[in-house]
Scaffold this motif. Structure first.
Motif, short mmCIF file in Angstrom:
data_model
loop_
_atom_site.label_atom_id
_atom_site.label_comp_id
_atom_site.label_asym_id
_atom_site.label_seq_id
_atom_site.Cartn_x
_atom_site.Cartn_y
_atom_site.Cartn_z
N UNK A 154 44.51 24.54 8.48
CA UNK A 154 43.14 24.42 8.00
C UNK A 154 42.64 22.99 8.05
N UNK A 155 43.52 22.01 7.97
CA UNK A 155 43.09 20.61 7.91
C UNK A 155 42.32 20.14 9.16
N UNK A 156 42.80 20.38 10.38
CA UNK A 156 42.02 19.93 11.55
C UNK A 156 40.61 20.51 11.58
N UNK B 173 33.88 23.74 7.51
CA UNK B 173 34.59 23.31 6.31
C UNK B 173 34.82 24.51 5.39
N UNK B 174 33.81 25.36 5.23
CA UNK B 174 33.95 26.53 4.37
C UNK B 174 35.03 27.47 4.88
N UNK B 175 35.05 27.71 6.19
CA UNK B 175 36.09 28.58 6.76
C UNK B 175 37.48 27.96 6.57
N UNK B 176 37.58 26.64 6.76
CA UNK B 176 38.87 25.96 6.60
C UNK B 176 39.38 26.07 5.17
N UNK B 177 38.54 25.79 4.21
CA UNK B 177 38.98 25.85 2.82
C UNK B 177 39.22 27.27 2.35
#
Length: 195
Positions: free
Chosen positions: A15-17, A172-176
């Motif tokens: 998720x970080x990248x 960002x929302x998808x990653x978090x």
């Protein structure tokens, strides 16, 4: 290092990248919104340069393959590309108006593509954010068309910035969301020996 895979296929370490890339896109979008005229001119000059370089490439191909039947078309494309690129350099305001029409087309395609992606993401994390981003792109395209041509001097930079901002926020929302789902699946730590 092993990764726990969530329902959306995003591992807890992956998720970080996506979050970093989304953050960078948010910053670029904010900068474009803060400096819309400069952004519009930069896009105009960049496109002009790309057209001139593409025209030179077409011309090179046309003159190195003289016996090829398509060389006349290559030479024609070279002339059109170089002329269009030079026109953008000479009169960037006309270029901004032309780019405004291209931005409208881009936002329409982007909006429909993101909405189609959201429809395919049934039950996956971040679906609503992708749909919201696509809807925003379509609304911006409509507003831009309604204000054309008077707002062309600043709208290119602003609309590109707003679209980038929405895309970055959705990333960002998808990653978090993927990180949170992965944390829910992380196995509990075992208690130490002798406890």
């Amino acid at each position: 290092m092993s990764t726990v895979t969530t329902e959306s296929g995003m591992g807890t370490t992956n998720w970080r990248p996506l979050a970093y890339a989304g953050s960078a896109i948010v910053l670029i979008g904010l900068l474009a919104i803060a400096l819309p005229f400069a952004t519009g001119l930069a896009v105009t000059y960049l496109l002009g340069g790309l057209l001139v370089v593409g025209g030179i490439a077409h011309a090179g191909h046309a003159f190195t393959t003289r016996d090829w039947k398509g060389s006349l078309w290559q030479a024609t494309l070279a002339g059109i590309s170089i002329a269009a690129g030079l026109l953008l350099f000479v009169n960037p305001i006309v270029g901004l108006a032309s780019l405004t029409l291209l931005v409208i087309a881009y936002l329409l395609v982007d909006g429909f593509a993101e909405l189609a992606l959201a429809l395919q993401m049934a039950g996956e994390a971040g679906r609503g954010w992708i749909a919201a981003s696509g809807t925003l792109s379509l609304i911006l395209a409509g507003l831009l068309w309604a204000g054309f041509p008077s707002s062309a001097a600043w709208v290119v930079g602003f609309v590109v910035g707003a679209s980038l901002l929405a895309t970055g926020i959705s990333m960002i929302a998808v990653a978090y969301r993927g990180r949170s789902a992965g944390e829910d699946m992380t196995p509990p730590a075992t208690s130490p020996r002798g406890a």
